[in-house]
Design a protein around this motif. Structure first.
Motif, mmCIF file in Angstrom:
data_model
loop_
_atom_site.group_PDB
_atom_site.id
_atom_site.type_symbol
_atom_site.label_atom_id
_atom_site.label_comp_id
_atom_site.label_asym_id
_atom_site.label_seq_id
_atom_site.Cartn_x
_atom_site.Cartn_y
_atom_site.Cartn_z
ATOM 1 N N ASP A 21 0.817 -1.214 0.000
ATOM 2 C CA ASP A 21 0.000 0.000 0.000
ATOM 3 C C ASP A 21 0.856 1.271 0.000
ATOM 4 O O ASP A 21 0.350 2.358 -0.248
ATOM 5 C CB ASP A 21 -0.963 0.003 1.188
ATOM 6 C CG ASP A 21 -0.262 -0.155 2.519
ATOM 7 O OD1 ASP A 21 0.647 -1.015 2.608
ATOM 8 O OD2 ASP A 21 -0.623 0.555 3.470
ATOM 9 N N TRP A 22 2.159 1.152 0.255
ATOM 10 C CA TRP A 22 3.045 2.315 0.198
ATOM 11 C C TRP A 22 3.259 2.763 -1.240
ATOM 12 O O TRP A 22 3.656 3.897 -1.475
ATOM 13 C CB TRP A 22 4.392 2.004 0.827
ATOM 14 C CG TRP A 22 4.353 1.884 2.318
ATOM 15 C CD1 TRP A 22 3.249 1.925 3.126
ATOM 16 C CD2 TRP A 22 5.469 1.685 3.179
ATOM 17 N NE1 TRP A 22 3.615 1.770 4.436
ATOM 18 C CE2 TRP A 22 4.974 1.611 4.501
ATOM 19 C CE3 TRP A 22 6.830 1.561 2.969
ATOM 20 C CZ2 TRP A 22 5.812 1.438 5.596
ATOM 21 C CZ3 TRP A 22 7.655 1.377 4.063
ATOM 22 C CH2 TRP A 22 7.149 1.316 5.359
ATOM 23 N N GLY A 23 3.016 1.884 -2.198
ATOM 24 C CA GLY A 23 3.185 2.214 -3.605
ATOM 25 C C GLY A 23 4.638 2.165 -4.042
ATOM 26 O O GLY A 23 5.506 1.618 -3.366
ATOM 27 N N LEU A 24 4.877 2.747 -5.182
ATOM 28 C CA LEU A 24 6.209 2.772 -5.778
ATOM 29 C C LEU A 24 7.087 3.763 -5.023
ATOM 30 O O LEU A 24 6.631 4.835 -4.627
ATOM 31 C CB LEU A 24 6.083 3.193 -7.248
ATOM 32 C CG LEU A 24 7.282 2.987 -8.151
ATOM 33 C CD1 LEU A 24 7.639 1.511 -8.246
ATOM 34 C CD2 LEU A 24 6.991 3.545 -9.533
ATOM 35 N N GLY A 25 8.338 3.383 -4.815
ATOM 36 C CA GLY A 25 9.266 4.268 -4.118
ATOM 37 C C GLY A 25 10.515 4.519 -4.939
ATOM 38 O O GLY A 25 10.924 3.679 -5.734
ATOM 39 N N GLN A 26 11.104 5.686 -4.737
ATOM 40 C CA GLN A 26 12.354 6.020 -5.409
ATOM 41 C C GLN A 26 13.458 6.091 -4.362
ATOM 42 O O GLN A 26 13.332 6.796 -3.355
ATOM 43 C CB GLN A 26 12.244 7.364 -6.133
ATOM 44 C CG GLN A 26 13.489 7.694 -6.923
ATOM 45 C CD GLN A 26 13.358 9.011 -7.669
ATOM 46 O OE1 GLN A 26 12.900 10.002 -7.106
ATOM 47 N NE2 GLN A 26 13.745 9.006 -8.920
ATOM 48 N N VAL A 27 14.535 5.337 -4.607
ATOM 49 C CA VAL A 27 15.673 5.331 -3.686
ATOM 50 C C VAL A 27 16.306 6.717 -3.670
ATOM 51 O O VAL A 27 16.597 7.292 -4.720
ATOM 52 C CB VAL A 27 16.711 4.263 -4.107
ATOM 53 C CG1 VAL A 27 17.948 4.335 -3.214
ATOM 54 C CG2 VAL A 27 16.098 2.870 -4.080
ATOM 55 N N GLN A 28 16.496 7.251 -2.457
ATOM 56 C CA GLN A 28 17.133 8.554 -2.280
ATOM 57 C C GLN A 28 18.616 8.388 -1.935
ATOM 58 O O GLN A 28 19.450 9.150 -2.389
ATOM 59 C CB GLN A 28 16.436 9.335 -1.153
ATOM 60 C CG GLN A 28 14.949 9.514 -1.372
ATOM 61 C CD GLN A 28 14.646 10.364 -2.582
ATOM 62 O OE1 GLN A 28 15.016 11.522 -2.639
ATOM 63 N NE2 GLN A 28 13.983 9.778 -3.562
ATOM 64 N N SER A 29 18.909 7.377 -1.094
ATOM 65 C CA SER A 29 20.296 7.105 -0.715
ATOM 66 C C SER A 29 20.414 5.669 -0.208
ATOM 67 O O SER A 29 19.425 5.048 0.162
ATOM 68 C CB SER A 29 20.776 8.084 0.362
ATOM 69 O OG SER A 29 20.062 7.877 1.567
ATOM 70 N N ASN A 30 21.645 5.160 -0.215
ATOM 71 C CA ASN A 30 21.944 3.824 0.275
ATOM 72 C C ASN A 30 23.327 3.885 0.903
ATOM 73 O O ASN A 30 24.339 3.784 0.216
ATOM 74 C CB ASN A 30 21.890 2.813 -0.867
ATOM 75 C CG ASN A 30 22.070 1.392 -0.401
ATOM 76 O OD1 ASN A 30 22.276 1.132 0.781
ATOM 77 N ND2 ASN A 30 22.000 0.464 -1.329
ATOM 78 N N ILE A 31 23.361 4.058 2.230
ATOM 79 C CA ILE A 31 24.614 4.243 2.946
ATOM 80 C C ILE A 31 24.729 3.205 4.045
ATOM 81 O O ILE A 31 23.914 3.174 4.974
ATOM 82 C CB ILE A 31 24.707 5.664 3.540
ATOM 83 C CG1 ILE A 31 24.583 6.701 2.422
ATOM 84 C CG2 ILE A 31 26.003 5.843 4.319
ATOM 85 C CD1 ILE A 31 24.405 8.116 2.900
ATOM 86 N N ASN A 32 25.729 2.338 3.925
ATOM 87 C CA ASN A 32 25.991 1.300 4.931
ATOM 88 C C ASN A 32 24.748 0.484 5.275
ATOM 89 O O ASN A 32 24.487 0.183 6.436
ATOM 90 C CB ASN A 32 26.576 1.915 6.199
ATOM 91 C CG ASN A 32 27.918 2.551 5.958
ATOM 92 O OD1 ASN A 32 28.708 2.064 5.151
ATOM 93 N ND2 ASN A 32 28.194 3.649 6.633
ATOM 94 N N GLY A 33 23.965 0.126 4.266
ATOM 95 C CA GLY A 33 22.799 -0.715 4.477
ATOM 96 C C GLY A 33 21.546 0.017 4.925
ATOM 97 O O GLY A 33 20.500 -0.601 5.095
#
Length: 61
Positions: A21-33
């Motif tokens: 239900d959160w829908g589609l998401g766009q990754v903003q950052s990926n830092i140390n997991g």
């Protein structure tokens, strides 16, 4: 097994497998997991990549 979340980069589109239900998401950052994603219906969420395997989407539906 390789940690597939480590391959996520800003701009990639994902879905949370336990929260459709959160829908589609766009990754903003990926830092140390720690993956920050801006979801359509939930807003900005920081996810612990060792607990949740996000599902990569090829494009908006």
């Amino acid at each position: 097994m390789e940690d597939l979340n480590s391959l996520l980069e800003p701009g990639m589109l994902v879905r949370h497998p336990d929260a459709p239900d959160w829908g589609l998401g766009q990754v903003q950052s990926n830092i140390n997991g720690k993956i920050t994603v801006n979801f359509e219906h939930q807003g900005k969420v920081t996810i612990n990549g060792s607990n949740v395997l996000l599902v990569v989407q090829q494009g908006a539906e």
